[in-house]
Design an enzyme around this catalytic site. Structure first.
Site, PDB file in Angstrom:
ATOM      1  N   HIS A 125       0.822  -1.225   0.000  1.00  0.00           N
ATOM      2  CA  HIS A 125       0.000   0.000   0.000  1.00  0.00           C
ATOM      3  C   HIS A 125       0.853   1.272   0.000  1.00  0.00           C
ATOM      4  CE1 HIS A 125      -3.657  -2.221   0.389  1.00  0.00           C
ATOM      5  NE2 HIS A 125      -3.364  -2.696   1.582  1.00  0.00           N
ATOM      6  N   ASP A 162      -2.567 -10.571  -2.630  1.00  0.00           N
ATOM      7  CA  ASP A 162      -3.146 -10.072  -1.381  1.00  0.00           C
ATOM      8  C   ASP A 162      -4.602  -9.680  -1.655  1.00  0.00           C
ATOM      9  OD1 ASP A 162      -1.999  -8.701   1.450  1.00  0.00           O
ATOM     10  OD2 ASP A 162      -3.792  -7.719   0.625  1.00  0.00           O
ATOM     11  N   HIS A 164      -6.229  -7.248  -0.685  1.00  0.00           N
ATOM     12  CA  HIS A 164      -6.355  -5.806  -0.928  1.00  0.00           C
ATOM     13  C   HIS A 164      -5.549  -5.421  -2.171  1.00  0.00           C
ATOM     14  CE1 HIS A 164      -6.823  -6.419   3.486  1.00  0.00           C
ATOM     15  NE2 HIS A 164      -7.864  -5.632   3.290  1.00  0.00           N
ATOM     16  N   ASP A 246      -4.471 -12.894   2.992  1.00  0.00           N
ATOM     17  CA  ASP A 246      -5.734 -12.462   3.592  1.00  0.00           C
ATOM     18  C   ASP A 246      -6.946 -12.733   2.695  1.00  0.00           C
ATOM     19  OD1 ASP A 246      -4.630 -10.570   1.909  1.00  0.00           O
ATOM     20  OD2 ASP A 246      -4.671  -8.933   3.379  1.00  0.00           O
TER      21      ASP A 246
HETATM   22 ZN   LIG Z   1      -4.106  -7.253   2.507  1.00  0.00          ZN
END
Ligand SMILES: [Zn+2]
Length: 309
Positions: A125, A162, A164, A246
């Site tokens: 991120h 991931d 996200h 995740d």
């Molecule tokens: Zn994540």
């Protein structure tokens, strides 16, 4: 040929507030799983810290220095709403980036077949001038740039599974046709980016968003029909995996339903491409994964696949 595992005890000293999902126990769980007898053939190395020059491959020096200077002597300081620094954070961050760089060095020089850097905090991120989403510096992005600058890799593919979207990696390479960024992730979900229509200035960003509730079939379909063919066509000199776990069904932060064999399968698919394109060279960097059992079992399945087990 062998698989390298890189760790460092500083990963346990980056502290977050009680109840924060990105916690030292994550690494304890991964390291414990990889202590089992079946992982005895792994080569194990301790990560060296990254240098400011290495961080500056993807982050302006003044931003990097500002992050380093924000480190508290005691207590916790917030960098954004969910990204916190403790006195041990900087050492963990530097070794986290350093582990990814070291993995690239060992893989690109052929000392090992592939490598997994099991470190925290995660990085995908982190944008060029923004720490967010538990991330400070973008280890996977820095590793890609390091492979180019230090080892002469022309094209690097980063695959990010991931749950996200890796907004930071996408932002860093948005204008760069020499790095392919390919991601599957849940949408809508934090950080909000990652629509299929986001393709980068040169078409080298590939997003395959999944919906809440999707599981193995939707993930494998996105990989087989969208992401893997683009990576193969790109003919990378190195494949980097932003390996978050995740998207596992047990994870509390998201709503996909992957199981451990899905991560092993995806790893094998990427190894086949790497075998054809770049002598098998894969560097995998741990990103998210917040259920200790889902995380540790998935990471174990991933590393076992890297070992061709
Ligand atoms: Zn994540």
């Amino acid at each position: 040929m062998t698989t390298l595992l890189i760790t460092h005890p500083s990963s346990l000293r980056h502290e977050t507030p009680p109840g924060h999902p990105e916690r030292p126990d994550r690494l304890r769980a991964v390291e414990a799983a990889l202590e089992s007898e079946r992982f005895a053939p792994l080569i194990r190395e301790s990560a060296l810290p990254a240098t400011l020059e290495q961080i500056a491959l993807c982050h302006p020096r003044d931003f990097a220095e500002r992050i380093l200077a924000a480190s508290p002597l005691s207590g916790l300081v917030e960098v954004d709403a969910d990204t916190v620094m403790s006195p041990g954070t900087i050492e963990a961050v530097l070794h986290g980036v350093g582990g990814a760089v070291q993995a690239v060095d060992e893989v690109m020089t052929g000392r090992v077949a592939n490598a997994f850097s099991a470190m925290r905090p995660p990085g995908h991120h982190a944008e060029s001038v923004k720490a967010m989403g538990f991330c400070f510096f973008n280890s996977a992005a820095i590793a890609a740039r390091h492979a180019q600058r230090r080892h002469g890799a022309e094209r690097v593919a980063i695959i990010d599974w991931d749950v996200h979207h890796g907004n930071g990696t996408q932002e860093i390479f948005w204008n760069d046709p020499s790095v392919l960024y390919a991601s599957s992730h849940e949408m809508p979900l934090y950080p909000g980016t990652g629509e299929a229509s986001e393709r980068g200035e040169h078409g080298t960003v590939v997003n395959a968003p999944l919906r809440a509730g999707d599981g193995s079939d939707a993930f494998r379909e996105a990989m087989e029909s969208v992401l893997l063919p683009r990576i193969a066509d790109f003919r990378p000199d190195l494949i980097i995996i932003s390996a978050g776990f995740d998207a596992h069904w047990r994870d509390p932060l998201a709503n996909l339903n992957l199981k451990e064999p899905d991560f092993a399968w995806a790893t094998q698919q990427l190894m086949e491409i790497a075998d054809r394109s770049c002598r098998g060279r894969i560097v995998s960097v741990l990103e998210g994964g917040y259920d200790l059992e889902g995380l540790s079992r998935s990471a174990a399945a991933h590393v076992m696949a890297l070992m061709r087990g």
